[in-house]
Design a protein around this motif. Structure first.
Motif, PDB file in Angstrom:
ATOM      1  N   VAL A  25      -8.753   1.452   0.637  1.00 58.26           N
ATOM      2  CA  VAL A  25      -8.641   1.347  -0.815  1.00 58.26           C
ATOM      3  C   VAL A  25      -7.262   1.829  -1.248  1.00 58.26           C
ATOM      4  O   VAL A  25      -6.768   2.858  -0.770  1.00 58.26           O
ATOM      5  CB  VAL A  25      -9.728   2.190  -1.518  1.00 58.26           C
ATOM      6  CG1 VAL A  25      -9.575   2.114  -3.030  1.00 58.26           C
ATOM      7  CG2 VAL A  25     -11.108   1.710  -1.090  1.00 58.26           C
ATOM      8  N   GLY A  26      -6.612   1.071  -2.141  1.00 57.64           N
ATOM      9  CA  GLY A  26      -5.332   1.482  -2.674  1.00 57.64           C
ATOM     10  C   GLY A  26      -5.499   2.442  -3.839  1.00 57.64           C
ATOM     11  O   GLY A  26      -6.378   2.265  -4.690  1.00 57.64           O
ATOM     12  N   PHE A  27      -4.644   3.475  -3.891  1.00 58.48           N
ATOM     13  CA  PHE A  27      -4.722   4.484  -4.953  1.00 58.48           C
ATOM     14  C   PHE A  27      -3.649   4.305  -6.017  1.00 58.48           C
ATOM     15  O   PHE A  27      -3.717   4.933  -7.065  1.00 58.48           O
ATOM     16  CB  PHE A  27      -4.563   5.886  -4.361  1.00 58.48           C
ATOM     17  CG  PHE A  27      -5.636   6.275  -3.391  1.00 58.48           C
ATOM     18  CD1 PHE A  27      -6.908   5.740  -3.485  1.00 58.48           C
ATOM     19  CD2 PHE A  27      -5.373   7.186  -2.390  1.00 58.48           C
ATOM     20  CE1 PHE A  27      -7.908   6.118  -2.599  1.00 58.48           C
ATOM     21  CE2 PHE A  27      -6.358   7.572  -1.492  1.00 58.48           C
ATOM     22  CZ  PHE A  27      -7.634   7.036  -1.591  1.00 58.48           C
ATOM     23  N   GLY A  28      -2.649   3.491  -5.757  1.00 57.10           N
ATOM     24  CA  GLY A  28      -1.557   3.376  -6.700  1.00 57.10           C
ATOM     25  C   GLY A  28      -0.220   3.333  -5.984  1.00 57.10           C
ATOM     26  O   GLY A  28      -0.152   3.294  -4.750  1.00 57.10           O
ATOM     27  N   GLN A  29       0.845   3.363  -6.769  1.00 59.60           N
ATOM     28  CA  GLN A  29       2.184   3.187  -6.214  1.00 59.60           C
ATOM     29  C   GLN A  29       3.174   4.123  -6.891  1.00 59.60           C
ATOM     30  O   GLN A  29       2.985   4.521  -8.033  1.00 59.60           O
ATOM     31  CB  GLN A  29       2.651   1.727  -6.404  1.00 59.60           C
ATOM     32  CG  GLN A  29       1.741   0.709  -5.740  1.00 59.60           C
ATOM     33  CD  GLN A  29       2.025  -0.702  -6.197  1.00 59.60           C
ATOM     34  OE1 GLN A  29       2.298  -0.917  -7.365  1.00 59.60           O
ATOM     35  NE2 GLN A  29       1.950  -1.654  -5.285  1.00 59.60           N
ATOM     36  N   THR A  30       4.224   4.448  -6.155  1.00 59.61           N
ATOM     37  CA  THR A  30       5.340   5.213  -6.694  1.00 59.61           C
ATOM     38  C   THR A  30       6.610   4.366  -6.562  1.00 59.61           C
ATOM     39  O   THR A  30       6.956   3.936  -5.458  1.00 59.61           O
ATOM     40  CB  THR A  30       5.545   6.545  -5.941  1.00 59.61           C
ATOM     41  OG1 THR A  30       4.387   7.351  -6.107  1.00 59.61           O
ATOM     42  CG2 THR A  30       6.756   7.283  -6.475  1.00 59.61           C
ATOM     43  N   ILE A  31       7.260   4.107  -7.688  1.00 61.07           N
ATOM     44  CA  ILE A  31       8.512   3.368  -7.686  1.00 61.07           C
ATOM     45  C   ILE A  31       9.647   4.368  -7.477  1.00 61.07           C
ATOM     46  O   ILE A  31       9.735   5.383  -8.170  1.00 61.07           O
ATOM     47  CB  ILE A  31       8.704   2.618  -9.008  1.00 61.07           C
ATOM     48  CG1 ILE A  31       7.597   1.567  -9.184  1.00 61.07           C
ATOM     49  CG2 ILE A  31      10.076   1.943  -9.078  1.00 61.07           C
ATOM     50  CD1 ILE A  31       7.549   0.961 -10.573  1.00 61.07           C
ATOM     51  N   VAL A  32      10.511   4.074  -6.510  1.00 57.74           N
ATOM     52  CA  VAL A  32      11.608   4.971  -6.178  1.00 57.74           C
ATOM     53  C   VAL A  32      12.922   4.312  -6.537  1.00 57.74           C
ATOM     54  O   VAL A  32      13.178   3.161  -6.150  1.00 57.74           O
ATOM     55  CB  VAL A  32      11.592   5.338  -4.672  1.00 57.74           C
ATOM     56  CG1 VAL A  32      12.746   6.278  -4.347  1.00 57.74           C
ATOM     57  CG2 VAL A  32      10.266   5.957  -4.281  1.00 57.74           C
TER      58      VAL A  32
END
Length: 488
Positions: free
Chosen positions: A477-484
């Motif tokens: 399951v994916g929890f989200g993303q962080t854009i760097v």
């Protein structure tokens, strides 16, 4: 006594930790004076019925004006607080049966008279709002000293902006939210009360405030997950009671299994940064790195030239409407630029910057998916700022892992070109491929209530902004993303 379907609803897309709407007021079939020049396309009408926000706003503004007359020393934040904490909640949704909630009416329906003696107010000034904008890395101007505000103890997190509502969209195991209240009445004691769903715990400290007239006090509410349904918004209320005076604040809480920053930034041709991880579960953790990607790196050679030193004429009518390919000629005030989104793209960004255009031009951006460069559908939210700092971000649709690959068009609109025309450089990032210039080190597992970090290191970056994406999940399951964002 019912919310209409056309009334705007929450949650707040721009800042979920700031509960919106604030309040509701009468806005359906309101009879009022109207200029006789044109009223709903009829001339000579001195009165008419209208509906919408344009009718609810005058009610609230009029009440606020009377409040200001009674309390000339109150700030705009105090006026708002008084209206919100004395509102009523016995309002139905548009079906006439379901009870409305804070995403429908905010604090509730305005009740004018109690607002003149609300007991406590949640006040805020310029420093509070500036600190909040600093926390979003969006200070309102260069004169704002973000470091000074943080050193002085002003909150930078959206959930701690001193509003008469409390919201958080990332309750992971436990979270403490702070507020400050001011007594605008006579000396009194206020006792805390809290209504919460059984799946979320809440503790107020201190639970008793003894305040003289004009005195302020800080308190905190400690939220904790119990037998919680993750990812679902749940509602409650915090009250401060003194005799017949009740100061009520709605709460909107969304518990999550995991949380990480939406954005992370770094600098230098080589370097490192840590991305903080908060866990509300015990189990496997997986982090996937995409990028670091340089602007226009993925675009084919035959398209890349169109991205640089492009030009567009001024739209003296200041209006833009999309023209489907092959159905008509584009005006000179629109420059249409083709781009390709490769397979495996997890994040698409198209952008203009003031530094990448001549003069003081005000350009706007629009994005369209156009398979085979044929018929198009609009994607993302158009960027229409008052200058040429414009960005459109596109992430995968819900349930998908990748942005739809294929052909896209970007329309650059010459809203105000400062001299008849403007030249610009369009920047495109299609983050997905491993560019072999960065590595990510992350724990293999997490524990409930634990804190950890994922370490990103990079080297050998070329000039210009580079983007990466860290995708978080448990392997299934994916929890989200962080854009760097890394600026060498």
């Amino acid at each position: 006594n019912r919310m209409e379907a056309f009334s705007a609803r929450g949650p707040n897309r721009w800042q979920p930790d700031v509960l919106k709407p604030d309040i509701t007021a009468p806005g359906v079939d309101i009879l009022g004076a109207q200029t006789p020049d044109v009223a709903n396309n009829l001339r000579g009408e001195n009165f008419q019925y209208l509906s919408g926000t344009s009718m609810a706003v005058p009610h609230v503004a009029g009440i606020a004006a009377l409040l200001k007359e009674a309390h000339p020393d109150w700030s705009p934040a105090a006026l708002r607080s008084a209206l919100m904490t004395t509102a009523r909640q016995d309002v139905l949704n548009q079906d006439g049966e379901t009870a409305a909630d804070p995403f429908d009416f905010g604090a509730g329906h305005v009740v004018p008279n109690p607002a003149f003696a609300p007991g406590l107010v949640y006040d805020a000034g310029a420093d509070d709002y500036d600190a909040f904008l600093c926390g979003r890395d969006q200070p309102r101007d260069s004169a704002v000293d973000c470091a000074r505000l943080e050193a002085d103890g002003y909150a930078t997190d959206g959930s701690e902006l001193n509003l008469p509502t409390i919201a958080t969209d990332d309750l992971v195991s436990e979270q403490v939210i702070r507020r400050r209240v001011t007594n605008v009445g006579e000396a009194a004691q206020f006792v805390a009360g809290v209504e919460m769903p059984t799946t979320i715990g809440a503790e107020i400290s201190p639970s008793l405030l003894s305040l003289d007239a004009g005195e302020s006090a800080d308190f905190e509410i400690r939220l904790s997950t119990q037998d919680t349904t993750f990812d679902a918004w749940q509602f409650g209320a915090l009250t401060w009671t003194s005799g017949a005076t009740v100061v009520r604040s709605p709460l909107a809480i969304r518990a999550q299994r995991f949380a990480a920053p939406i954005f992370a930034t770094g600098s230098g041709t080589e370097g490192s940064l840590d991305v903080a991880l908060r866990s509300g579960y015990t189990g496997t953790y997986r982090a996937t790195l995409s990028g670091l990607e340089a602007a226009n790196q993925s675009q084919p050679d035959e398209l890349r030239a169109a991205l640089t030193d492009a030009s567009v004429a001024e739209d003296f009518g200041d209006s833009y409407s999309f023209i489907q390919p092959g159905t008509g000629s584009l005006p000179a005030s629109v420059r249409r630029i083709p781009i390709i989104v490769p397979e495996g793209t997890r994040y698409l960004r198209v952008a203009l910057f003031n530094e990448e255009r001549n003069g003081e031009a005000d350009l706007d951006l629009y994005l369209y998916a156009c398979p085979g460069f044929g018929e198009c559908t609009e994607e993302g939210v158009p960027s229409q700022n008052a200058d040429s700092d414009e960005v459109i971000n596109l992430i995968p649709a819900e349930g998908q892992s990748f942005v739809t690959a294929g052909e896209y068009y970007v329309d650059v609109h010459g809203f105000d070109t400062d001299g008849g025309s403007a030249t610009f450089n369009l920047l495109v990032w299609t983050v997905g491929a491993d560019r072999a210039n960065a590595t990510l080190s992350a724990p293999a597992s997490l524990v409930t209530g634990g804190q950890a970090s994922a370490a990103l290191t990079w080297q050998g970056l070329s000039p210009g902004l580079h983007l990466a994406l860290i995708s978080h999940g448990d392997g299934e399951v994916g929890f989200g993303q962080t854009i760097v964002e890394i600026m060498p």
